[in-house]
Scaffold this active site. Structure first.
Site, PDB file in Angstrom:
ATOM      1  N   LYS A 169       0.841  -1.209   0.000  1.00  0.00           N
ATOM      2  CA  LYS A 169       0.000   0.000   0.000  1.00  0.00           C
ATOM      3  C   LYS A 169       0.873   1.254   0.000  1.00  0.00           C
ATOM      4  O   LYS A 169       0.554   2.238  -0.670  1.00  0.00           O
ATOM      5  CB  LYS A 169      -0.941  -0.025   1.202  1.00  0.00           C
ATOM      6  CG  LYS A 169      -2.038  -1.074   1.044  1.00  0.00           C
ATOM      7  CD  LYS A 169      -2.743  -1.395   2.336  1.00  0.00           C
ATOM      8  CE  LYS A 169      -3.603  -2.643   2.185  1.00  0.00           C
ATOM      9  NZ  LYS A 169      -4.050  -3.188   3.479  1.00  0.00           N
TER      10      LYS A 169
ATOM     11  N   GLN B   7      -4.149  -1.817   9.859  1.00  0.00           N
ATOM     12  CA  GLN B   7      -3.965  -3.111   9.196  1.00  0.00           C
ATOM     13  C   GLN B   7      -4.526  -4.244  10.064  1.00  0.00           C
ATOM     14  O   GLN B   7      -4.237  -4.334  11.258  1.00  0.00           O
ATOM     15  CB  GLN B   7      -2.476  -3.347   8.907  1.00  0.00           C
ATOM     16  CG  GLN B   7      -2.195  -4.627   8.151  1.00  0.00           C
ATOM     17  CD  GLN B   7      -2.816  -4.664   6.745  1.00  0.00           C
ATOM     18  OE1 GLN B   7      -2.746  -3.692   6.005  1.00  0.00           O
ATOM     19  NE2 GLN B   7      -3.431  -5.782   6.398  1.00  0.00           N
TER      20      GLN B   7
ATOM     21  N   ASP C 268     -11.166   1.816   4.283  1.00  0.00           N
ATOM     22  CA  ASP C 268     -11.585   0.425   4.124  1.00  0.00           C
ATOM     23  C   ASP C 268     -13.095   0.314   3.929  1.00  0.00           C
ATOM     24  O   ASP C 268     -13.591  -0.742   3.546  1.00  0.00           O
ATOM     25  CB  ASP C 268     -11.212  -0.389   5.375  1.00  0.00           C
ATOM     26  CG  ASP C 268      -9.821  -0.990   5.249  1.00  0.00           C
ATOM     27  OD1 ASP C 268      -9.384  -1.214   4.107  1.00  0.00           O
ATOM     28  OD2 ASP C 268      -9.190  -1.230   6.291  1.00  0.00           O
TER      29      ASP C 268
END
Ligand SMILES: NC(=O)c1ccc[n+]([C@@H]2O[C@H](COP(=O)([O-])OP(=O)(O)OC[C@H]3O[C@@H](n4cnc5c(N)ncnc54)[C@H](OP(=O)(O)O)[C@@H]3O)[C@@H](O)[C@H]2O)c1
Length: 298
Positions: A64, A108, A131
């Site tokens: 990412k 994460q 997300d």
């Protein structure tokens, strides 16, 4: 984590639905929007938080960050030690929430077992939730209100649209009702828009004869995380098969969909490079949306 693209070993009877062309198209759009923001004096920033020393998670963060650099995002990062407390984690999240220079925030998954990931997620500012998994954003999704969409389901809908696979009016069966994949995807593909509007059925461990449903699906999505659970006999000849569920054994990726399903399906995602790249693309689309919205330039 995938180590190589080994799509060449799949018998190519079905059309392969690679995620890369779509991801490249989305990244190009995002890069344009980032440069417009920068010209207007806004520096888009996507912050990441990693807790502990899980190799796979560290690998995902690196992917990412590399992508963020390519797209000209700033990517502030905090790496907390494996023994960090819930309060430590919340303090870092609160700092990024309060920072007007940070537009997107990603914690994460997974976090070490002594920490509560859901509590951490709930403390992320919903407007910075790239997300799309904050309860407020899942609520927005369910109500059809604008907001960041969960990345993997959004990537699957976009992948079907990219390959011009008709979804509206067709029978979609999803194996798995997990919060990150099957459940939000079932909501999305049943919604009233041209790229969705399907008859959606969700099957799971509560439906022992789930293959009765998968065998009649025009579009079958495997979202269970059980290696090889989908075999050719579970697929209607000519169906479209999307393999999203995977399990990792070390660095080895074990997909839900057995490769031999390519001999029955009309189109199928490759073992590596199908849904994965589209998930990352949707993350950055959410991030640039957030940067435009929060800077008032959307
Ligand atoms: N490719 C990507 O970018 C990406 C992104 C996110 C997730 N994933 C993968 O997608 C998968 C699903 O993720 P998730 O977070 O939704 O997982 P999850 O919460 O563990 O959900 C798994 C679902 O599969 C069902 N299931 C498991 N074994 C089954 C069986 N033997 N028969 C029937 N149903 C079964 C479970 O049923 P019950 O509800 O009855 O337990 C559950 O609904 C995982 O493999 C994950 O790694 C991939």
């Amino acid at each position: 984590m995938p180590i190589a693209d080994d799509t060449a070993v799949i018998p190519h009877t079905a059309r392969l639905l690679s995620g890369k062309p779509l991801a490249d198209k989305v990244f190009a759009e995002v890069a344009d929007r980032v440069s417009r923001l920068r010209r207007a004096g806004v520096v888009p920033a996507l912050a990441t938080v990693l807790v502990g020393d899980d190799d796979a998670s560290a690998g995902y963060i690196r992917i990412k960050q590399r992508q963020a650099a390519e797209l000209d995002f700033e990517s502030p990062h905090t790496h907390l030690p494996a023994d960090a407390t819930q309060e430590d984690l919340h303090r870092v999240i609160a700092g990024y929430n309060a920072d007007p220079g940070v537009h997107g925030l990603l914690v994460q998954y997974p976090v070490p077992a002594h920490l509560d990931y859901d509590r951490a997620l709930q403390s992320v500012d919903p407007d910075k939730d790239v997300d799309g998994m904050h309860p407020l954003n899942i609520g927005r999704l369910a109500l059809g209100l604008p907001g960041p969409l969960p990345c993997t389901p959004a990537g699957i809908e976009a992948l079907l649209a990219h390959y011009e696979i008709p979804v509206a009016g067709r029978e979609v069966v999803i194996l798995g009702r997990g919060a990150t994949l099957g459940r939000p995807l079932s909501i999305m593909l049943a919604q009233k828009r041209p790229t969705a509007n399907a008859a959606v059925t969700v099957v799971h461990t509560g439906v022992p004869d789930w293959d009765r449903y998968t065998r009649r699906a025009d579009i079958l999505v495997a979202a269970a995380g059980v290696p090889g659970i989908i075999q050719p006999e579970h697929v209607k000849p000519g169906a479209v098969v999307i393999g999203a569920g995977v399990r990792y054994e070390g660095r080895r990726l074990l997909p839900d969909v057995d490769e031999s399903c390519a001999e029955v399906a009309s189109a199928i995602t490759p073992r590596v490079g199908g849904v994965g790249p589209t998930t990352v693309a949707m993350l950055f689309r959410n991030a640039v949306d957030a940067a435009e919205r929060l800077s008032g330039r959307g």
